[in-house]
Design an enzyme around this catalytic site. Sequence first.
Site, PDB file in Angstrom:
ATOM      1  N   GLU A 102       1.458  13.645  -4.749  1.00 16.34           N
ATOM      2  CA  GLU A 102       0.233  14.258  -5.268  1.00 16.34           C
ATOM      3  C   GLU A 102      -0.032  15.581  -4.543  1.00 16.34           C
ATOM      4  O   GLU A 102       0.390  15.759  -3.394  1.00 16.34           O
ATOM      5  CB  GLU A 102      -0.929  13.279  -5.017  1.00 16.34           C
ATOM      6  CG  GLU A 102      -2.291  13.822  -5.424  1.00 16.34           C
ATOM      7  CD  GLU A 102      -3.405  12.783  -5.292  1.00 16.34           C
ATOM      8  OE1 GLU A 102      -3.148  11.673  -4.772  1.00 16.34           O
ATOM      9  OE2 GLU A 102      -4.538  13.096  -5.718  1.00 16.34           O
ATOM     10  N   ASN A 156      -6.143   8.652 -14.457  1.00 10.25           N
ATOM     11  CA  ASN A 156      -5.914   8.049 -13.146  1.00 10.25           C
ATOM     12  C   ASN A 156      -7.230   7.496 -12.616  1.00 10.25           C
ATOM     13  O   ASN A 156      -8.244   8.209 -12.575  1.00 10.25           O
ATOM     14  CB  ASN A 156      -5.390   9.103 -12.149  1.00 10.25           C
ATOM     15  CG  ASN A 156      -5.250   8.533 -10.742  1.00 10.25           C
ATOM     16  OD1 ASN A 156      -4.311   7.801 -10.465  1.00 10.25           O
ATOM     17  ND2 ASN A 156      -6.187   8.827  -9.859  1.00 10.25           N
ATOM     18  N   GLU A 157      -7.214   6.255 -12.241  1.00  9.84           N
ATOM     19  CA  GLU A 157      -8.393   5.615 -11.633  1.00  9.84           C
ATOM     20  C   GLU A 157      -9.674   6.018 -12.368  1.00  9.84           C
ATOM     21  O   GLU A 157     -10.641   6.486 -11.765  1.00  9.84           O
ATOM     22  CB  GLU A 157      -8.462   5.924 -10.132  1.00  9.84           C
ATOM     23  CG  GLU A 157      -7.253   5.359  -9.397  1.00  9.84           C
ATOM     24  CD  GLU A 157      -7.372   5.340  -7.881  1.00  9.84           C
ATOM     25  OE1 GLU A 157      -8.310   5.931  -7.323  1.00  9.84           O
ATOM     26  OE2 GLU A 157      -6.509   4.695  -7.239  1.00  9.84           O
ATOM     27  N   TYR A 188      -3.915  -0.961  -2.594  1.00  9.22           N
ATOM     28  CA  TYR A 188      -3.616  -0.526  -1.227  1.00  9.22           C
ATOM     29  C   TYR A 188      -4.029  -1.620  -0.246  1.00  9.22           C
ATOM     30  O   TYR A 188      -5.042  -2.290  -0.446  1.00  9.22           O
ATOM     31  CB  TYR A 188      -4.411   0.742  -0.888  1.00  9.22           C
ATOM     32  CG  TYR A 188      -3.900   1.998  -1.573  1.00  9.22           C
ATOM     33  CD1 TYR A 188      -2.811   2.693  -1.065  1.00  9.22           C
ATOM     34  CD2 TYR A 188      -4.520   2.492  -2.726  1.00  9.22           C
ATOM     35  CE1 TYR A 188      -2.342   3.847  -1.679  1.00  9.22           C
ATOM     36  CE2 TYR A 188      -4.055   3.647  -3.347  1.00  9.22           C
ATOM     37  CZ  TYR A 188      -2.967   4.313  -2.821  1.00  9.22           C
ATOM     38  OH  TYR A 188      -2.500   5.460  -3.427  1.00  9.22           O
ATOM     39  N   GLU A 230       0.428   2.991  -7.790  1.00 10.47           N
ATOM     40  CA  GLU A 230       0.133   3.375  -6.403  1.00 10.47           C
ATOM     41  C   GLU A 230       0.057   2.107  -5.579  1.00 10.47           C
ATOM     42  O   GLU A 230      -0.676   1.177  -5.930  1.00 10.47           O
ATOM     43  CB  GLU A 230      -1.191   4.141  -6.301  1.00 10.47           C
ATOM     44  CG  GLU A 230      -1.134   5.533  -6.893  1.00 10.47           C
ATOM     45  CD  GLU A 230      -2.441   6.308  -6.763  1.00 10.47           C
ATOM     46  OE1 GLU A 230      -3.195   6.070  -5.796  1.00 10.47           O
ATOM     47  OE2 GLU A 230      -2.701   7.145  -7.649  1.00 10.47           O
ATOM     48  N   GLN A 277       2.430   7.637  -0.410  1.00  9.41           N
ATOM     49  CA  GLN A 277       3.006   8.726  -1.161  1.00  9.41           C
ATOM     50  C   GLN A 277       4.239   9.224  -0.423  1.00  9.41           C
ATOM     51  O   GLN A 277       4.412   8.911   0.755  1.00  9.41           O
ATOM     52  CB  GLN A 277       2.004   9.861  -1.276  1.00  9.41           C
ATOM     53  CG  GLN A 277       0.707   9.461  -1.956  1.00  9.41           C
ATOM     54  CD  GLN A 277      -0.038  10.684  -2.506  1.00  9.41           C
ATOM     55  OE1 GLN A 277       0.489  11.770  -2.649  1.00  9.41           O
ATOM     56  NE2 GLN A 277      -1.305  10.474  -2.814  1.00  9.41           N
TER      57      GLN A 277
HETATM   58  O1  AHR Z   1      -3.082   8.186  -2.872  1.00 10.60           O
HETATM   59  C1  AHR Z   1      -4.316   8.771  -2.572  1.00 10.60           C
HETATM   60  C2  AHR Z   1      -5.362   8.508  -3.635  1.00 10.60           C
HETATM   61  O2  AHR Z   1      -5.564   7.130  -3.711  1.00 10.60           O
HETATM   62  C3  AHR Z   1      -5.008   8.869  -5.049  1.00 10.60           C
HETATM   63  O3  AHR Z   1      -5.273  10.197  -5.352  1.00 10.60           O
HETATM   64  C4  AHR Z   1      -5.888   7.998  -5.847  1.00 10.60           C
HETATM   65  O4  AHR Z   1      -5.357   7.714  -7.123  1.00 10.60           O
HETATM   66  C5  AHR Z   1      -6.082   6.774  -4.977  1.00 10.60           C
HETATM   67  O5  AHR Z   1      -7.396   6.435  -4.862  1.00 10.60           O
END
Ligand code: AHR
Length: 499
Positions: A25, A174-175, A247, A298, A349
Amino acid sequence: MDQVTLDFTHSKGNISRYLYGHFAEHIGGVFYDGLWVGQASPIANILGFRQSLAESFRKLNPPVLRWPGGCYAETYDWRDGIGPRHERPTRVNWWYSHDKRLESNQVGTHEFMDFCRITGAEPYIAANMTSVTPLHIRNWIEYCNFGIGTTLSDERARNGSPEPFNVRFWGIGNENWGGGGQMTAEDCAKAYLRYSTVCDSLDKGNIKFIMCGANGHDVAWTRRLLQEYASRKGNEVRAWGMSVHYYCGTAGSPTAFTRDEWYKQMRQAYYMRRVLDDHRAAMDEFDPERGIKLVVDEWGCWHKDGSGPSRGYNLYEQQSSMRDAVVAALTLNLFNDRCDFVEMANVAQLCNNLHSLYLAGGEHFVETPNYHVFSMFKTHQDARHIPVVVSTDVFEGEGQPLPLLSASASLKNGKITITIANLDMDAARMIRLAGIGGGVSGQAEVTVLAHDDPRAHNSFENPEMVMPITVSRILAEGDILEAPPASVVSIVLCPQQNG
Ligand code: AHR
């Protein structure tokens, strides 16, 4: 004694290579000056991309790379990133309020395609569904994919690429439950249908659209999304995939965690199985034929900022230790074992950020332990899945029980790959390999990624603190393998033919 039993009598199918995907990103130091140093840089580069990193990445056979966001995608105007680089506008990056950094647009569509070509990754573009129109995204697709003869495709040719890029993977949003417009699930499904219908008209049926799905385990959100989506059955542009982001949250410092924090992190990582299984169960209610694939676009550990080499300058840059490597191995094993419904996953990432494979800056470049895990697992890509039964101890402590060993297996080109994560921070696990309907003996390459200190990591000063060691050996029936505490082990076996 633990046992890992491979069951050769059935399979869930092939392990999609896209489970080994990546994400980069425009945030913090991912591009500037992680991946991108610029063609005029004294640092060795290929078309402006850091050569050492590009060459290292290529070795992983990266199947796919998602770009340009993340949250960044939701304010991105693709027109800012085409044409002569010195004429491109400087914009306020989506992340400006966090780090006050501006976006120079030196990396745009053509540069991203260059990086994909150099490294062999297939491009996956995450398109803005929040702050531009469907026509704007349709134009981007036309710019990328249309042969020749339209104003946009001719512009692409003038910008250096007469050949279309033929980008197949397009994420729509995205999100969108959060940074992507704070939409309700119903609004997100409606927006997806609007954008994808307009975009699909250009190249009917050939684009793999990925609809934005839930935050982690928010299965209720997914149900509402799919209910709205399914209510248009017959009219909708079929989503090839639906994304979910998950995450592992902070569990102490990335490089100075306690024993409790180690196990907390492992539990968070192991929770991925619930995210996947509960999502699939919800998806089955609306899509029983399983036409929509689950895309974890992600995933990774999200530690506290500031532990990376830039000491906090690069937003979300963090060190990755052996703990992150074990999380990566556990997660990839969970994906392999769900290859019948998880089709793509992108670790977040690639460089100088969360759960990165690389840290880089100036003339420095280092592969993290995560890199080595992706290298040890790469033979799973497109291989035939072999179900595995793991018998091991369970860590009780607080929260859900945690099996201390994780494993997955596959077969490709006559070779069996077995990958193992030892989640036990306190002790080595002694492992017997066994087979049902086939043997697990023969000539093997056994690779071990481990360190006496599970907090060990690679840095610019000490780039080889954590390195895999490979040994060739004959594995006989009943042999015992040792997985050191907090380690990752891979075995690539040429099975002995009986008779
Ligand atoms: O990876 C960092 C951020 O985490 C991304 O931009 C977003 O999609 C997520 O919240």
